[in-house]
Design a protein around this motif. Sequence first.
Motif, mmCIF file in Angstrom:
data_model
loop_
_atom_site.group_PDB
_atom_site.id
_atom_site.type_symbol
_atom_site.label_atom_id
_atom_site.label_comp_id
_atom_site.label_asym_id
_atom_site.label_seq_id
_atom_site.Cartn_x
_atom_site.Cartn_y
_atom_site.Cartn_z
ATOM 1 N N TRP A 136 0.666 3.121 -11.184
ATOM 2 C CA TRP A 136 -0.424 2.709 -10.285
ATOM 3 C C TRP A 136 0.083 2.622 -8.859
ATOM 4 C CZ3 TRP A 136 -1.130 -2.125 -7.623
ATOM 5 C CH2 TRP A 136 -2.388 -2.282 -7.031
ATOM 6 N N THR A 137 -0.688 3.204 -7.926
ATOM 7 C CA THR A 137 -0.323 3.174 -6.501
ATOM 8 C C THR A 137 -1.446 2.510 -5.721
ATOM 9 O OG1 THR A 137 0.929 5.238 -6.714
ATOM 10 C CG2 THR A 137 0.340 4.534 -4.475
ATOM 11 N N PRO A 138 -1.211 1.320 -5.148
ATOM 12 C CA PRO A 138 -2.274 0.663 -4.371
ATOM 13 C C PRO A 138 -2.598 1.445 -3.113
ATOM 14 C CG PRO A 138 -0.198 -0.523 -4.161
ATOM 15 C CD PRO A 138 0.034 0.538 -5.193
ATOM 16 N N GLN A 139 -3.885 1.499 -2.788
ATOM 17 C CA GLN A 139 -4.330 2.271 -1.634
ATOM 18 C C GLN A 139 -4.537 1.423 -0.378
ATOM 19 O OE1 GLN A 139 -4.845 5.857 -1.855
ATOM 20 N NE2 GLN A 139 -3.528 5.213 -3.542
ATOM 21 N N PRO A 157 0.831 -1.200 0.000
ATOM 22 C CA PRO A 157 0.000 0.000 0.000
ATOM 23 C C PRO A 157 0.871 1.258 0.000
ATOM 24 C CG PRO A 157 -0.853 -1.591 1.557
ATOM 25 C CD PRO A 157 0.452 -2.117 1.103
ATOM 26 N N GLY A 158 0.557 2.190 -0.919
ATOM 27 C CA GLY A 158 1.304 3.451 -1.012
ATOM 28 C C GLY A 158 2.571 3.374 -1.828
ATOM 29 N N ASP A 161 -3.148 9.978 6.046
ATOM 30 C CA ASP A 161 -4.229 10.962 5.946
ATOM 31 C C ASP A 161 -4.982 10.824 4.631
ATOM 32 O OD1 ASP A 161 -3.824 12.038 8.437
ATOM 33 O OD2 ASP A 161 -2.438 13.577 7.740
ATOM 34 N N SER A 162 -4.299 10.341 3.578
ATOM 35 C CA SER A 162 -4.952 10.207 2.271
ATOM 36 C C SER A 162 -5.757 8.915 2.160
ATOM 37 C CB SER A 162 -3.905 10.265 1.161
ATOM 38 O OG SER A 162 -2.996 9.181 1.285
ATOM 39 N N GLY A 163 -5.761 8.106 3.195
ATOM 40 C CA GLY A 163 -6.584 6.901 3.187
ATOM 41 C C GLY A 163 -5.865 5.630 2.813
ATOM 42 N N ILE A 164 -4.540 5.671 2.630
ATOM 43 C CA ILE A 164 -3.795 4.456 2.324
ATOM 44 C C ILE A 164 -3.686 3.628 3.601
ATOM 45 C CG2 ILE A 164 -1.572 3.532 1.591
ATOM 46 C CD1 ILE A 164 -1.211 5.997 -0.138
ATOM 47 N N THR A 165 -4.088 2.341 3.515
ATOM 48 C CA THR A 165 -4.079 1.474 4.696
ATOM 49 C C THR A 165 -3.152 0.285 4.464
ATOM 50 O OG1 THR A 165 -5.974 0.207 3.904
ATOM 51 C CG2 THR A 165 -6.447 2.077 5.317
ATOM 52 N N SER A 166 -2.425 -0.063 5.501
ATOM 53 C CA SER A 166 -1.555 -1.237 5.415
ATOM 54 C C SER A 166 -2.377 -2.504 5.611
ATOM 55 C CB SER A 166 -0.475 -1.180 6.495
ATOM 56 O OG SER A 166 -1.039 -1.469 7.762
#
Length: 809
Positions: free
Chosen positions: A677-680, A636-637, A791-796
């Motif tokens: 592409w960036t996984p969220q 993620p990220g 803060d942008s919503g990216i979760t591990s």
Amino acid sequence: MPENGGSIGVPTARRRRVPRRFLTAGLAALLTTTGALAVTGQPASALQNYVQPVEVTWTDNARPTRSFQAEDAALPVGSWQSATGDKHTSRAYFTFDLSPYLGQRIISARAVAGERSVNDCDKPRELQLWRTENPTTAPTWKSAPAAVKKLADLDVPGAPCPSTYLTTLVTNEVRAAIAARQSRITFMLRIGEHEDGLQWGRRVNTLGVSLEHNHAPNAPGKLSAGGLACRDDLFIGTTRPEFRAEVTDPDVNETGGVDQLKATFAWWPTDRPAERTELEFPYTLPSGSRFQYTIPDGVMTHGGTYAFTVRATDQYGDTSDWAPECRFTVDTRIPARPVVTSTDYPAAPYEPTAFGPGIPGTFTFSPNGSDDVVKYEYTSWDSGFGTVPADGPGGTATVTYTPKNPGYHRLEVSSIDRTGNHSQTTLYEFYVRQTAPRITDGNPTGGFGEPRELTLRPGMENVVEYSWQLNDGEPTTVRADADGTAKVTVTPRRGGANMVTVTSRTSDDLPSGTGEYYFYLASTPTISSPDFPLDGSDGPLAGTPGTFIFAPGMPGVTEYVWSVGGGAQHTVAAKEDGTATVSYTPTEAGFQWIEVFSRTADGDESETASGYFVIFSHAPEVTSSDYPAYGESGGPGVAGQFTFRPARDGVTGYVYDFGDGPKTVTAAADGTATIDWTPQSYRVDTQGLVRLKVREKIGDIVSDETEYGFYLGKLAPTVTSQDYPPSGEVGGPGIAGSFTLTAHVPGSTEFVYRHGTEEKTVSAGPDGTATITLTPTEVGGNYLYVSSRTDSGITSGEGVYYFTVANPN
């Protein structure tokens, strides 16, 4: 439930008074009987309870006639000073109810106490445990129960001050009380030599007893001999019966563990009880298992009456009562082959005799001289297997059997005696005559929707009516003419195979067999296509639109129902000439097929036609060095690049989907395209698997699909703790510990964690870490689940930290 086979190993015999040959045969049976299983490694299940006292009081020398209850489960022991400065000296008494444990084995008993507070930790601990007489009323300083015995000084070496865990064994005291059938036992806590000194006083928690105890096993149940459950008047048909019994124990611990049990079998001739033989199995099985043992050759004889019983012993040596005796008589005599007779269907294997299909007949089974036959077993071609009881020991039985078809039939019948012994089989053969009506078609070349006159002729005497139906339509009844014939008209409206079935009935209400007449109507539509070759030659690229043309194979077609590859069905109206044209754009490459059937305005349907064609692939190639195919990387990220390469010239763009909806990208001059592409987030439901699906575009044509799979790294936070490290048993229930969380997703601003069911959050510091405090309440394995997010919503992904909390007992 687990089950072992026959006896193995060398048995332990008691009071063995049998011929020498039995000892040899018995040992051989033990060594050769198959299926035995010795189950090991299961936990012992003696019950362990933490027993709370039923009465808790403390006394005060300053108030010698009063008794006091615990406050917040705490009691003063030794000397202490009140708020007004008065000095008090106290002792604490704890009475336990032993009645639930009377008659049980006490394996261990441990008294457990803890200090709530201590007046002066510099002074040595003089906390003593005593056993007292059981008080009849609440103890006071003046009327305290007599002290019987000092049991221990509760001072565990190295214990902190105050200590939450002070313990000593009281096994002998509890055992003695149980042996004396005492329903109660009382313990006292007091300070020793310096009971009057304020510095030695303390407040203690309520005393408890950790009790490990054991019931004797239950008497074994579900006894059987020779495969038959034990009952009164039991006969068995073998001199080598297999004994079986289920062993159980009432003890089940908190994790579901059960006791390991041995079985001891005993058997003897009922008229010679002194010849009793006992066999103790050399291994144990868990409670609920079945033990079985097969008697060797030469021990039991036909006509002899015997008994056996079983008892169980657990791993602590406690033994059950013997099970109720199972008595049986050995009967190995095979009954005679039965006699079968029937006046309705006499024995005649090659010539028709009487009646016919659908007409029931009775058959009588006789014992042929065997006086202990209790039932008969029979099989037939039409009705399968059945049993019927005799009308008494050595009696007869009658069954009704209805042949379904004409021709050769047979019954196979055997006698069964009270023991279950089967006789040899009697084969009863007879021949059922053909009674089905005959059918003649007056228009055998008739087409779809054209009427056909059918003549029905009888296959038996005195026919008065016929019942007929076309395919699965409703049956229709028609009266027969004086000569026994009848005429009916059918108008078939179903393409393909059609069938008329007819039965008749006589004036005596006897049914006939079933007559059948088959005919075929051509109705299949034809399929053609200018775009999709149906002759096996090369077809177009996936994504290329084309058409199919349907033509009727029967009159009156108004519509067609078609589908491709077994998918959804589509309906298209026919034109005036009965044809129809449909459009189809294949999205997948490879071998495909189309199916179609036609329908008239009256709802008549044709047979189904099929056509087969080939679609060629031009799916693109997908590569990525950041996220290699089916490897685990990034997370993620973490951004990555993906390159699409064409399979054909002229590619103008691509349609791709990471699972969040399709997107498009324009191809470069060489036909390739590259996307970032960036996984969220980490997909927990797919264990991090991402399926990228890509199609290439050539003008308006969209290709078949390429699937590119890869796994995201979790990037879950790591957890460290000096108070509760991941190995070893530390801390305890109610003891807080610190845990440090470290994020691995760049820019993480908070952590989400749960220990138990409640989810909580904590902010991450500038260095991406946070420290939380947890107070575990459960002994044993504990789990802390942690993830981070930005803060942008990216979760591990969610990580888990496992640690073990020590048991204070």
